[in-house]
Design an enzyme around this catalytic site. Sequence first.
Site, PDB file in Angstrom:
ATOM      1  N   ARG A  75     -42.255  21.562 -21.493  1.00  0.00           N
ATOM      2  CA  ARG A  75     -41.002  21.268 -20.797  1.00  0.00           C
ATOM      3  C   ARG A  75     -40.964  22.057 -19.503  1.00  0.00           C
ATOM      4  O   ARG A  75     -41.018  23.287 -19.521  1.00  0.00           O
ATOM      5  CB  ARG A  75     -39.799  21.637 -21.669  1.00  0.00           C
ATOM      6  CG  ARG A  75     -38.485  21.465 -20.964  1.00  0.00           C
ATOM      7  CD  ARG A  75     -37.288  21.875 -21.812  1.00  0.00           C
ATOM      8  NE  ARG A  75     -36.070  21.785 -21.011  1.00  0.00           N
ATOM      9  CZ  ARG A  75     -35.206  22.796 -20.859  1.00  0.00           C
ATOM     10  NH1 ARG A  75     -35.405  23.954 -21.472  1.00  0.00           N
ATOM     11  NH2 ARG A  75     -34.134  22.652 -20.090  1.00  0.00           N
ATOM     12  N   HIS A 119     -32.622  22.300 -13.199  1.00  0.00           N
ATOM     13  CA  HIS A 119     -32.598  23.619 -13.833  1.00  0.00           C
ATOM     14  C   HIS A 119     -32.202  24.637 -12.765  1.00  0.00           C
ATOM     15  O   HIS A 119     -32.900  25.606 -12.494  1.00  0.00           O
ATOM     16  CB  HIS A 119     -33.951  23.952 -14.463  1.00  0.00           C
ATOM     17  CG  HIS A 119     -33.881  25.029 -15.515  1.00  0.00           C
ATOM     18  ND1 HIS A 119     -34.351  24.865 -16.811  1.00  0.00           N
ATOM     19  CD2 HIS A 119     -33.395  26.284 -15.453  1.00  0.00           C
ATOM     20  CE1 HIS A 119     -34.156  25.983 -17.499  1.00  0.00           C
ATOM     21  NE2 HIS A 119     -33.574  26.857 -16.697  1.00  0.00           N
ATOM     22  N   GLU A 164     -28.378  23.373 -19.300  1.00  0.00           N
ATOM     23  CA  GLU A 164     -27.280  24.335 -19.504  1.00  0.00           C
ATOM     24  C   GLU A 164     -26.148  24.206 -18.475  1.00  0.00           C
ATOM     25  O   GLU A 164     -25.881  25.120 -17.684  1.00  0.00           O
ATOM     26  CB  GLU A 164     -27.834  25.758 -19.517  1.00  0.00           C
ATOM     27  CG  GLU A 164     -28.865  25.969 -20.591  1.00  0.00           C
ATOM     28  CD  GLU A 164     -29.381  27.408 -20.655  1.00  0.00           C
ATOM     29  OE1 GLU A 164     -29.096  28.207 -19.754  1.00  0.00           O
ATOM     30  OE2 GLU A 164     -30.071  27.722 -21.639  1.00  0.00           O
ATOM     31  N   ASN A 291     -30.524  24.782 -26.493  1.00  0.00           N
ATOM     32  CA  ASN A 291     -31.085  26.104 -26.183  1.00  0.00           C
ATOM     33  C   ASN A 291     -30.319  27.111 -27.034  1.00  0.00           C
ATOM     34  O   ASN A 291     -29.106  27.276 -26.842  1.00  0.00           O
ATOM     35  CB  ASN A 291     -30.927  26.426 -24.694  1.00  0.00           C
ATOM     36  CG  ASN A 291     -31.844  25.571 -23.836  1.00  0.00           C
ATOM     37  OD1 ASN A 291     -32.613  24.764 -24.356  1.00  0.00           O
ATOM     38  ND2 ASN A 291     -31.782  25.770 -22.532  1.00  0.00           N
ATOM     39  N   TYR A 293     -30.150  31.065 -28.631  1.00  0.00           N
ATOM     40  CA  TYR A 293     -30.625  32.438 -28.546  1.00  0.00           C
ATOM     41  C   TYR A 293     -29.958  33.364 -29.554  1.00  0.00           C
ATOM     42  O   TYR A 293     -30.589  34.263 -30.097  1.00  0.00           O
ATOM     43  CB  TYR A 293     -30.467  32.970 -27.118  1.00  0.00           C
ATOM     44  CG  TYR A 293     -31.476  32.336 -26.188  1.00  0.00           C
ATOM     45  CD1 TYR A 293     -31.169  31.185 -25.446  1.00  0.00           C
ATOM     46  CD2 TYR A 293     -32.768  32.849 -26.097  1.00  0.00           C
ATOM     47  CE1 TYR A 293     -32.109  30.582 -24.620  1.00  0.00           C
ATOM     48  CE2 TYR A 293     -33.720  32.255 -25.275  1.00  0.00           C
ATOM     49  CZ  TYR A 293     -33.378  31.119 -24.547  1.00  0.00           C
ATOM     50  OH  TYR A 293     -34.323  30.513 -23.751  1.00  0.00           O
ATOM     51  N   GLU A 350     -35.109  25.252 -25.956  1.00  0.00           N
ATOM     52  CA  GLU A 350     -35.415  26.668 -25.689  1.00  0.00           C
ATOM     53  C   GLU A 350     -35.010  27.527 -26.877  1.00  0.00           C
ATOM     54  O   GLU A 350     -33.932  27.341 -27.429  1.00  0.00           O
ATOM     55  CB  GLU A 350     -34.655  27.216 -24.468  1.00  0.00           C
ATOM     56  CG  GLU A 350     -35.156  26.776 -23.138  1.00  0.00           C
ATOM     57  CD  GLU A 350     -34.334  27.359 -21.997  1.00  0.00           C
ATOM     58  OE1 GLU A 350     -33.805  28.481 -22.150  1.00  0.00           O
ATOM     59  OE2 GLU A 350     -34.172  26.663 -20.968  1.00  0.00           O
TER      60      GLU A 350
HETATM   61  O1  LIG Z   1     -32.202  33.702 -20.643  1.00  0.00           O
HETATM   62  C1  LIG Z   1     -33.359  33.058 -21.066  1.00  0.00           C
HETATM   63  C2  LIG Z   1     -33.305  31.589 -20.634  1.00  0.00           C
HETATM   64  N1  LIG Z   1     -32.067  30.979 -21.089  1.00  0.00           N
HETATM   65  N2  LIG Z   1     -31.912  29.612 -20.783  1.00  0.00           N
HETATM   66  C3  LIG Z   1     -32.176  29.257 -19.372  1.00  0.00           C
HETATM   67  C4  LIG Z   1     -33.443  29.908 -18.846  1.00  0.00           C
HETATM   68  O2  LIG Z   1     -33.589  29.612 -17.465  1.00  0.00           O
HETATM   69  C5  LIG Z   1     -33.399  31.413 -19.115  1.00  0.00           C
HETATM   70  O3  LIG Z   1     -34.546  32.058 -18.580  1.00  0.00           O
END
Ligand SMILES: OC[C@H]1NNC[C@@H](O)[C@@H]1O
Length: 445
Positions: A75, A119, A164, A291, A293, A350
Amino acid sequence: MRRFPEGFLWGCATASYQIEGSPLADGASPSIWHRFSHTPGNVQGGDTGDVACDHYRRWRDDVALMRELGLKAYRFSIAWPRVLPDGTGRVNEAGVAFYDRLVDALLEAGIVPFATLYHWDLPGALQDRGGWANRDVVGWFTEYAGLMFERLGDRVQHWITLNEPWCVAHLGHVAGVHAPGMRDLWAGLRVAHHLLLAHGEAVAAFRASRAGRGRIGITLNLAPQHAATSSQTDRAATDRADAYHNRLFLDPLFKGRYPAVLVQHFGEAWPEVTDEDLAIIRRPIDFLGINYYSRSVVADAPGEGLLGIRHVDTAGARTAMGWEIYPQGLYELLVRLHREYGPLPLYITENGAAFDDRLDASGQVDDAERVDYLHRHFLAARRAIDDGVRLEGYFVWSMLDNFEWALGYSKRFGIVYVDYPSQRRIVKRSGRWYRQVIEANGVPE
Ligand SMILES: OC[C@H]1NNC[C@@H](O)[C@@H]1O
Ligand SMILES: [Ca+2]
């Protein structure tokens, strides 16, 4: 051994401004992140994306590295300012050619390309015309998307409109810590709406394009919001947090309406929304990118910040970003999405972790913590599949250490270490481990 479904797409994710470098090469124009990072005080250490991982020049070796890692998919994101330097109109063929060559190399290596159209690197020329806060951006983005569908759509079958949108709207226009560094709630909420409209119009353009037989989706950063206590006030606070962080995008995309609690909470700052707008936004998509985390633990904090909430610290271990390591949150999120917003194909576009990686005496990186993080999150995803979730792929963030936005190069997320002065790539222990996971299409219990 917990095996994943046949054909599960294991991959890695990156983004243009974070890895490419050469931001102004071959006719490309400055993006808002080029401007933001070159404006003193915005990025830790004064770091910029001028060089990054030099991927714009090293892309052939990097694709070879992806093949060595055994990736099934990759990706990446397309830098709008490379292909349309003015944002609209004139096409910069050299910019298109970079992505054309990259896609051909990926296919040659047997790697499925997933292309993210946006992005975060908006052409500066469009920011000068109001950027995402100007509703004209819907037409600008649709023109850009249509160009890319036309040029790459014969070979790229998986498209992500936006990465995002919450970060673009909130971090870029309310908190002001990301480009374009605005602090204006009215603008930020309009930006959220315009992002969704742009997404919806791009979906229609996709269906009408030569790329139409592929799949299109959107990538959202989502995080479970847990109430600190069962008190009514903490539960209400958590609902506001869930609405702003998660449902602000999920509800219009899949239910055709914005969360009422937000419309009420933001009152006069809430943008004008018509039924026609909502019909555009909710156009069916083929998959949802997630995504993930971590999670947040939320308590009521009257009058504090945007939502009258505060985040409560938990005991759990944390990554170098300060994010709690909470694999069960991934399971919980996937099951919720399947039940409340699905059922549709999902990709984890992600997931990964930053740790303080160092080269040891033998010049290797023994990142056992990252192996453990990924292992536990893979198992959480596997459990969700047991519960019927249509999870079809998983992209680890990130293949390479890279430019972590306002934190610059201080945070390393890669499964491959980048020695920036020499630009050497050194596969970390987690990279070698991931190659075995992909080969086995599974992880040990
Ligand atoms: O913070 C880690 C990742 N989170 N999502 C978007 C990405 O561009 C970031 O690097
Ligand atoms: Ca070609």
